[in-house]
Enzyme design. Structure first.
Site, PDB file in Angstrom:
ATOM      1  N   GLY A   1      -1.813   1.766   3.076  1.00  9.80           N
ATOM      2  CA  GLY A   1      -2.157   2.305   4.392  1.00  9.80           C
ATOM      3  C   GLY A   1      -2.358   3.805   4.403  1.00  9.80           C
ATOM      4  O   GLY A   1      -2.479   4.415   5.464  1.00  9.80           O
ATOM      5  N   HIS A   2      -2.381   4.415   3.225  1.00 17.39           N
ATOM      6  CA  HIS A   2      -2.478   5.881   3.161  1.00 17.39           C
ATOM      7  C   HIS A   2      -3.324   6.289   1.953  1.00 17.39           C
ATOM      8  O   HIS A   2      -2.745   6.721   0.936  1.00 17.39           O
ATOM      9  CB  HIS A   2      -1.075   6.487   3.051  1.00 17.39           C
TER      10      HIS A   2
END
Lengths: 165, 134
Positions: B44-45
């Protein structure tokens, strides 16, 4: 009528998500409560169902539920990114990356049930670089984080792709 | 199956206990870890261009210092931190810490992070304090 249509300085979660590139499990911001010029107040609700509590041994006292400090800072940094976006400090296809911190202090622990309020103020902006200051408090007024200075640099997303193996 | 923990956690940075040795002014601790230990968070990053979040580098410093000292430690503050190069999938992080006593029973840590190619990734100066028993 959705609240944000009455208050254009507020963002609901769908609007926050549209402006941030982070996604679960690292999307750590819920709403923008207010935004005006170079200031912003953004929120993040902490719940006991978050992944960081998955492996906690039972039984655990409340101190064990202190929200991880790394995630608290990441959430604050995402509030900075939102202010970067809302204040239109750089192109939409660029990503502001944290490059520096100075004089940051952690306060009381944040716990499940708390709604964090990140108060962020733009201190300086020049080209691809921005400096911000601020603090985070809980709904009942406990200060959990103060940040004298956080620096970000905006980079084109395409330049961050991993090189081909 | 994951081991039950005493406190909330983000990720396990350390595969094994870090190497530590006494030096002038404190204890030198060295750690090597593949960036992929943060793979679950990097999903997610960011989707499509994963980067190890700088805050996880910070947490790696905390975990390494805690392992060397032999007790849970929490961040009290960050004096200064610079993140100079992103850490990407495939990178190996080399971390060198100098741990020294600070006021009020706290410990001061100066850390330098480099990638396997020898280029600097970050420099951090932080203060840690013991976590009270939960």
């Amino acid at each position: 009528m959705p609240d944000h249509l009455d208050h254009p300085d507020r963002l609901d979660h769908s609007q926050v998500r549209a402006r941030l590139r982070q996604r679960p499990p690292m999307l750590l911001l819920d709403t923008v409560r207010s935004h005006q010029g170079g200031t912003l107040v953004a929120t993040k609700a902490i719940t006991g169902g978050e992944d960081c509590y998955r492996d906690l041994a039972d039984p655990a006292g409340i101190d064990a539920f202190a929200y991880p400090q790394a995630l608290l800072l990441e959430s604050f940094g995402q509030a900075v990114s939102l202010l970067w976006s809302l204040a239109q400090l750089g192109p939409a296809d660029e990503v502001p990356l944290m490059v520096g911190l100075r004089d940051l202090a952690y306060g009381a622990p944040a716990l499940p049930g708390d709604v964090l309020e990140h108060h962020v103020t733009l201190r300086h902006h020049s080209g691809q670089v921005g400096e911000f200051t601020g603090h985070t408090e809980t709904g009942d007024g406990r200060t959990v984080l103060t940040v004298e200075s956080i620096m970000v640099v905006s980079r084109p997303a395409a330049s961050l792709l991993s090189p081909a193996p | 199956m994951p081991t039950a923990t005493r406190t909330a956690k983000v990720f396990d940075a350390l595969e094994r206990a870090p190497h530590s040795e006494p030096v002038a002014g404190g204890t030198r601790v060295t750690v090597r870890l593949p960036v992929t230990r943060a793979a679950a968070q990097m999903v997610g990053h960011y989707p499509g261009f994963p980067i190890m979040p700088g805050v996880l580098l910070l947490d790696t410093v905390r975990q390494a210092a805690a392992a060397a000292v032999g007790t849970d430690l929490a961040l009290a503050g960050i004096g200064r931190a610079r993140f100079t190069r992103p850490l990407l999938p495939g990178d190996e992080l080399h971390l060198s810490l100098l741990i020294s006593p600070a006021k009020d029973g706290r410990v001061a840590v100066r850390a330098a992070a480099t990638r396997a190619d020898g280029l600097a990734a970050a420099q951090l100066s932080v203060t840690l304090q013991e976590v009270a028993d939960a």
